[in-house]
Design a protein around this motif. Structure first.
Motif, short mmCIF file in Angstrom:
data_model
loop_
_atom_site.label_atom_id
_atom_site.label_comp_id
_atom_site.label_asym_id
_atom_site.label_seq_id
_atom_site.Cartn_x
_atom_site.Cartn_y
_atom_site.Cartn_z
N SER A 111 0.85 -1.19 0.00
CA SER A 111 0.00 0.00 0.00
C SER A 111 0.88 1.24 0.00
CB SER A 111 -0.94 0.01 1.21
OG SER A 111 -0.21 0.05 2.42
N PHE A 112 0.48 2.22 -0.81
CA PHE A 112 1.23 3.46 -0.94
C PHE A 112 0.28 4.64 -0.76
CE2 PHE A 112 3.55 0.33 -3.46
CZ PHE A 112 4.84 0.50 -3.01
N HIS A 113 0.84 5.77 -0.38
CA HIS A 113 0.05 6.99 -0.18
C HIS A 113 0.35 7.97 -1.31
CE1 HIS A 113 -1.11 5.88 3.92
NE2 HIS A 113 0.13 5.51 4.11
N PRO A 114 -0.53 8.11 -2.29
CA PRO A 114 -0.26 9.04 -3.38
C PRO A 114 -0.76 10.45 -3.12
CG PRO A 114 -2.21 7.81 -3.89
CD PRO A 114 -1.74 7.32 -2.55
N LYS A 115 -1.37 10.68 -1.98
CA LYS A 115 -2.13 11.92 -1.80
C LYS A 115 -1.29 13.13 -1.40
CE LYS A 115 -3.68 9.41 1.22
NZ LYS A 115 -2.41 8.73 1.10
N ILE A 116 -0.07 12.92 -0.92
CA ILE A 116 0.70 14.05 -0.40
C ILE A 116 1.14 14.97 -1.54
CG2 ILE A 116 2.70 14.72 0.97
CD1 ILE A 116 2.52 11.97 2.31
N ARG A 117 1.52 14.37 -2.65
CA ARG A 117 1.91 15.15 -3.82
C ARG A 117 1.14 14.60 -5.02
NH1 ARG A 117 3.55 17.96 -0.63
NH2 ARG A 117 5.61 18.82 -0.22
N TYR A 118 0.28 15.41 -5.62
CA TYR A 118 -0.37 14.97 -6.83
C TYR A 118 -0.68 16.20 -7.69
CZ TYR A 118 -4.62 16.35 -4.33
OH TYR A 118 -5.56 17.05 -3.63
N ASN A 119 -0.57 16.00 -8.99
CA ASN A 119 -0.86 17.07 -9.94
C ASN A 119 -0.04 18.33 -9.63
OD1 ASN A 119 -2.19 17.72 -12.29
ND2 ASN A 119 -3.90 18.70 -11.26
N THR A 120 1.24 18.15 -9.33
CA THR A 120 2.07 19.28 -8.90
C THR A 120 3.10 19.71 -9.94
OG1 THR A 120 3.50 17.72 -7.73
CG2 THR A 120 1.83 18.84 -6.44
N GLY A 121 2.97 19.27 -11.16
CA GLY A 121 3.89 19.74 -12.19
C GLY A 121 4.66 18.60 -12.83
N TYR A 122 5.16 18.86 -14.03
CA TYR A 122 5.80 17.81 -14.81
C TYR A 122 7.19 17.45 -14.30
CZ TYR A 122 1.99 18.29 -18.12
OH TYR A 122 0.74 18.29 -18.69
N GLU A 123 7.73 18.20 -13.37
CA GLU A 123 9.07 17.90 -12.86
C GLU A 123 9.03 17.18 -11.51
OE1 GLU A 123 10.90 21.72 -12.84
OE2 GLU A 123 11.42 21.66 -14.96
N VAL A 124 7.82 16.90 -11.02
CA VAL A 124 7.67 16.25 -9.71
C VAL A 124 7.17 14.82 -9.91
CG1 VAL A 124 6.66 16.42 -7.41
CG2 VAL A 124 7.09 18.51 -8.74
N PHE A 125 7.88 13.86 -9.33
CA PHE A 125 7.59 12.45 -9.56
C PHE A 125 7.47 11.69 -8.24
CE2 PHE A 125 9.37 13.82 -13.52
CZ PHE A 125 8.81 13.01 -14.50
N TYR A 126 6.68 10.63 -8.30
CA TYR A 126 6.69 9.61 -7.27
C TYR A 126 7.61 8.48 -7.72
CZ TYR A 126 2.92 10.81 -4.02
OH TYR A 126 2.15 11.39 -3.05
N VAL A 127 8.36 7.92 -6.78
CA VAL A 127 9.01 6.63 -7.01
C VAL A 127 8.53 5.71 -5.90
CG1 VAL A 127 11.16 5.36 -7.26
CG2 VAL A 127 11.05 7.75 -8.01
N TRP A 128 7.73 4.72 -6.28
CA TRP A 128 7.27 3.72 -5.33
C TRP A 128 8.17 2.50 -5.44
CZ3 TRP A 128 1.22 3.88 -6.15
CH2 TRP A 128 0.75 5.11 -5.67
N ILE A 129 8.66 2.05 -4.30
CA ILE A 129 9.61 0.93 -4.28
C ILE A 129 8.99 -0.22 -3.50
CG2 ILE A 129 11.95 0.20 -3.73
CD1 ILE A 129 12.73 3.18 -3.60
N ALA A 130 8.81 -1.34 -4.17
CA ALA A 130 8.33 -2.56 -3.53
C ALA A 130 9.53 -3.45 -3.23
CB ALA A 130 7.33 -3.28 -4.44
#
Length: 212
Positions: A111-130
């Motif tokens: 389970s991951f939390h995507p809500k802290i940063r979303y739709n914040t610009g093309y230079e901002v990324f999530y990296v989810w690591i399993a």
């Protein structure tokens, strides 16, 4: 969560970030880690030539001085050797999880939390690591997505979306990295993107190349 479990969670998080740093370094990124937790874990940078439209190392020029050959590191493109390089940046929020065991020994539920940063610009990324840590060498799977991609698989319009423990994205993941979750017609969410777009997609960070 007891103290031992909390420490293990911290160790897994640090391990995932270390492995990510190594991968990025191999791909030519310089990795800068935040000292204060402001929601962005890594800032990564590369040099880019706006004329050649290529990523570049700094051109190293050699010259003679006092009868010796000396090295001078310039801020010029190594390809054309005349254009001043730009420094481009990406901002990463990293989430690491070891998952929960299921009845299938080859599958864990993450389970991951995507809500802290979303739709914040093309230079901002999530990296989810399993992280699968029950093998001799821990196995890491990376899912790299722009924050604008969150709405593909999650409802960002909920009033409670930014509450930390609300609206988790749960993903059953096989130990080879395949996400087994399927979307439904009722929600319109598409989880196949984790396999055919996000998985190990370090190329997504190279926006300048993708725009050509």
């Amino acid at each position: 969560m007891n103290e031992l479990e909390e420490k293990k969670k911290q160790v897994i998080g640090l391990y995932g970030e270390m492995r990510l740093s190594m991968e990025l370094h191999e791909l030519g990124w310089q990795v800068h880690r935040a000292y204060i937790d402001e929601g962005i874990d890594f800032t990564i940078t590369k040099y880019y030539c706006p004329v050649c439209k290529k990523y570049s190392n700094q051109y190293i020029r050699y010259t003679d001085r006092n009868h010796k050959k000396v090295k001078c590191v310039t801020n010029l493109c190594e390809h054309c050797k005349e254009t001043e390089l730009e420094v481009i940046s990406r901002y990463l929020q990293v989430k690491t999880s070891e998952g929960i065991k299921t009845k299938n020994e080859n599958v864990r539920k993450f389970s991951f939390h995507p809500k802290i940063r979303y739709n914040t610009g093309y230079e901002v990324f999530y990296v989810w690591i399993a992280v699968f840590d029950d093998t001799k060498e821990k196995k890491c799977h990376f899912y790299i997505l722009n924050t604008k991609d969150v709405e593909i698989f999650d409802n960002i319009n909920l009033d409670t979306y930014q509450i930390t423990d609300n609206q988790k994205t749960e993903l059953p993941i096989r130990n080879d990295g395949v996400v087994l979750k399927r979307g439904s017609a009722s929600t319109g969410y598409d989880y196949s993107v984790f396999n055919n777009r996000f998985y190990n997609d370090f190329g997504a960070l190279e926006i300048e190349i993708k725009e050509q």
